[in-house]
Motif scaffolding. Sequence first.
Motif, PDB file in Angstrom:
ATOM      1  N   UNK A 294       0.831  -1.214   0.000  1.00 30.61           N
ATOM      2  CA  UNK A 294       0.000   0.000   0.000  1.00 30.61           C
ATOM      3  C   UNK A 294       0.863   1.260   0.000  1.00 30.61           C
ATOM      4  N   UNK A 295       1.941   1.252   0.779  1.00 32.12           N
ATOM      5  CA  UNK A 295       2.841   2.407   0.811  1.00 32.12           C
ATOM      6  C   UNK A 295       3.512   2.620  -0.542  1.00 32.12           C
ATOM      7  N   UNK A 296       3.909   1.536  -1.199  1.00 32.53           N
ATOM      8  CA  UNK A 296       4.544   1.641  -2.504  1.00 32.53           C
ATOM      9  C   UNK A 296       3.587   2.250  -3.520  1.00 32.53           C
ATOM     10  N   UNK A 297       2.340   1.798  -3.514  1.00 36.06           N
ATOM     11  CA  UNK A 297       1.332   2.364  -4.419  1.00 36.06           C
ATOM     12  C   UNK A 297       1.091   3.825  -4.098  1.00 36.06           C
ATOM     13  N   UNK A 298       1.015   4.161  -2.802  1.00 33.22           N
ATOM     14  CA  UNK A 298       0.806   5.553  -2.395  1.00 33.22           C
ATOM     15  C   UNK A 298       1.973   6.435  -2.836  1.00 33.22           C
ATOM     16  N   UNK A 299       3.195   5.908  -2.778  1.00 34.37           N
ATOM     17  CA  UNK A 299       4.359   6.668  -3.254  1.00 34.37           C
ATOM     18  C   UNK A 299       4.222   6.951  -4.752  1.00 34.37           C
ATOM     19  N   UNK A 300       3.805   5.965  -5.521  1.00 39.29           N
ATOM     20  CA  UNK A 300       3.627   6.155  -6.967  1.00 39.29           C
ATOM     21  C   UNK A 300       2.546   7.208  -7.240  1.00 39.29           C
ATOM     22  N   UNK A 301       1.446   7.154  -6.482  1.00 39.69           N
ATOM     23  CA  UNK A 301       0.372   8.147  -6.629  1.00 39.69           C
ATOM     24  C   UNK A 301       0.867   9.541  -6.253  1.00 39.69           C
ATOM     25  N   UNK A 302       1.629   9.614  -5.164  1.00 38.37           N
ATOM     26  CA  UNK A 302       2.176  10.891  -4.701  1.00 38.37           C
ATOM     27  C   UNK A 302       3.102  11.472  -5.774  1.00 38.37           C
ATOM     28  N   UNK A 303       3.961  10.629  -6.330  1.00 37.14           N
ATOM     29  CA  UNK A 303       4.895  11.070  -7.369  1.00 37.14           C
ATOM     30  C   UNK A 303       4.146  11.583  -8.597  1.00 37.14           C
ATOM     31  N   UNK A 304       3.071  10.898  -8.974  1.00 34.79           N
ATOM     32  CA  UNK A 304       2.281  11.315 -10.136  1.00 34.79           C
ATOM     33  C   UNK A 304       1.661  12.697  -9.927  1.00 34.79           C
ATOM     34  N   UNK A 305       1.342  13.014  -8.674  1.00 36.91           N
ATOM     35  CA  UNK A 305       0.705  14.306  -8.369  1.00 36.91           C
ATOM     36  C   UNK A 305       1.703  15.448  -8.235  1.00 36.91           C
ATOM     37  N   UNK A 306       2.813  15.214  -7.540  1.00 33.18           N
ATOM     38  CA  UNK A 306       3.722  16.333  -7.214  1.00 33.18           C
ATOM     39  C   UNK A 306       5.134  16.168  -7.776  1.00 33.18           C
ATOM     40  N   UNK A 307       5.365  15.109  -8.550  1.00 26.88           N
ATOM     41  CA  UNK A 307       6.643  14.886  -9.240  1.00 26.88           C
ATOM     42  C   UNK A 307       7.838  14.736  -8.301  1.00 26.88           C
ATOM     43  N   UNK A 308       7.584  14.182  -7.142  1.00 27.35           N
ATOM     44  CA  UNK A 308       8.640  13.795  -6.209  1.00 27.35           C
ATOM     45  C   UNK A 308       8.040  12.741  -5.290  1.00 27.35           C
ATOM     46  N   UNK A 309       8.888  12.037  -4.561  1.00 21.26           N
ATOM     47  CA  UNK A 309       8.401  11.045  -3.608  1.00 21.26           C
ATOM     48  C   UNK A 309       8.153  11.721  -2.274  1.00 21.26           C
ATOM     49  N   UNK A 310       7.307  11.101  -1.447  1.00 15.93           N
ATOM     50  CA  UNK A 310       6.915  11.707  -0.185  1.00 15.93           C
ATOM     51  C   UNK A 310       7.511  11.030   1.030  1.00 15.93           C
ATOM     52  N   UNK A 311       7.697  11.836   2.081  1.00 15.96           N
ATOM     53  CA  UNK A 311       8.089  11.296   3.383  1.00 15.96           C
ATOM     54  C   UNK A 311       6.897  10.518   3.952  1.00 15.96           C
ATOM     55  N   UNK A 312       7.152   9.698   4.956  1.00 12.63           N
ATOM     56  CA  UNK A 312       6.094   8.875   5.541  1.00 12.63           C
ATOM     57  C   UNK A 312       4.911   9.724   5.995  1.00 12.63           C
ATOM     58  N   UNK A 313       5.158  10.863   6.637  1.00  4.32           N
ATOM     59  CA  UNK A 313       4.063  11.728   7.105  1.00  4.32           C
ATOM     60  C   UNK A 313       3.229  12.239   5.928  1.00  4.32           C
ATOM     61  N   UNK A 314       3.875  12.545   4.820  1.00  4.69           N
ATOM     62  CA  UNK A 314       3.142  13.023   3.639  1.00  4.69           C
ATOM     63  C   UNK A 314       2.293  11.920   3.024  1.00  4.69           C
ATOM     64  N   UNK A 315       2.823  10.719   3.014  1.00  6.81           N
ATOM     65  CA  UNK A 315       2.075   9.578   2.466  1.00  6.81           C
ATOM     66  C   UNK A 315       0.861   9.280   3.340  1.00  6.81           C
ATOM     67  N   UNK A 316       1.046   9.333   4.654  1.00  6.35           N
ATOM     68  CA  UNK A 316      -0.079   9.094   5.567  1.00  6.35           C
ATOM     69  C   UNK A 316      -1.121  10.208   5.428  1.00  6.35           C
ATOM     70  N   UNK A 317      -0.672  11.425   5.199  1.00  3.89           N
ATOM     71  CA  UNK A 317      -1.609  12.536   4.984  1.00  3.89           C
ATOM     72  C   UNK A 317      -2.424  12.289   3.703  1.00  3.89           C
ATOM     73  N   UNK A 318      -1.766  11.774   2.659  1.00  2.78           N
ATOM     74  CA  UNK A 318      -2.437  11.467   1.398  1.00  2.78           C
ATOM     75  C   UNK A 318      -3.396  10.283   1.565  1.00  2.78           C
ATOM     76  N   UNK A 319      -3.000   9.289   2.329  1.00  2.00           N
ATOM     77  CA  UNK A 319      -3.779   8.049   2.518  1.00  2.00           C
ATOM     78  C   UNK A 319      -3.914   7.752   4.008  1.00  2.00           C
ATOM     79  N   UNK A 320      -4.830   8.430   4.695  1.00  2.00           N
ATOM     80  CA  UNK A 320      -4.953   8.242   6.154  1.00  2.00           C
ATOM     81  C   UNK A 320      -5.231   6.806   6.579  1.00  2.00           C
ATOM     82  N   UNK A 321      -5.848   6.009   5.700  1.00  2.00           N
ATOM     83  CA  UNK A 321      -6.149   4.625   6.082  1.00  2.00           C
ATOM     84  C   UNK A 321      -4.871   3.824   6.311  1.00  2.00           C
TER      85      UNK A 321
END
Length: 134
Positions: A42-69
Motif C-alpha cells: 500500500x505504501x509503494x502504491x501511495x508513493x507512486x500516486x504521490x509522485x504522479x501528483x507532485x513529481x517527487x516522492x513523499x516522506x512517511x508523514x506526507x504519504x499518511x496525509x495522502x492516505x490516512x487509512x
Amino acid sequence: NMHQFKLGFTFLLTVLVVELGCARLGYDIATPDQAALMTMAHLSKAEADFFAKVHRYGALAEIIHLCPEIGSRMIDASYAAHKFSIVLTGDGYLMRADIEDNRQAKFSYYCDETGVVRESHDGMPASSNSRAVR
C-alpha cells in the motif's frame, strides 16, 4: 421436556457461534508479517500516486496525509511487530519494515522507487540485494 429443549437449543447456538466465529477469524486476521507486507504494498502504491501528483516522492508523514487509512492500519496492534520508515534519496526513496518484535515477526521488508518489495528472514534487515517477494 421444555427444559431439555432449552438446554439443547442453547448448546446448539453456542456451537454455531463458536464455529462461525472461529472460521471468520481465519480470514480476517493477518499474521504480523502478512500485515507488514500488505502495508509495504500500500505504501509503494501511495508513493507512486504521490509522485504522479507532485513529481517527487513523499516522506512517511506526507504519504499518511495522502492516505490516512494507511496510518490507521499502522497504529493497529497487528502492525506493532514492525517499524516502518521511508528515507528520501536524491531521486527516489528507501522504504523499510524492520522487525521490532522477533517473537511475532520473522520477515523484514524493503522497497524502493522500483516498487519491488524484498524480504529477509535471516535476522538482517532486508535490502536491495534481498529476495523479491513473489
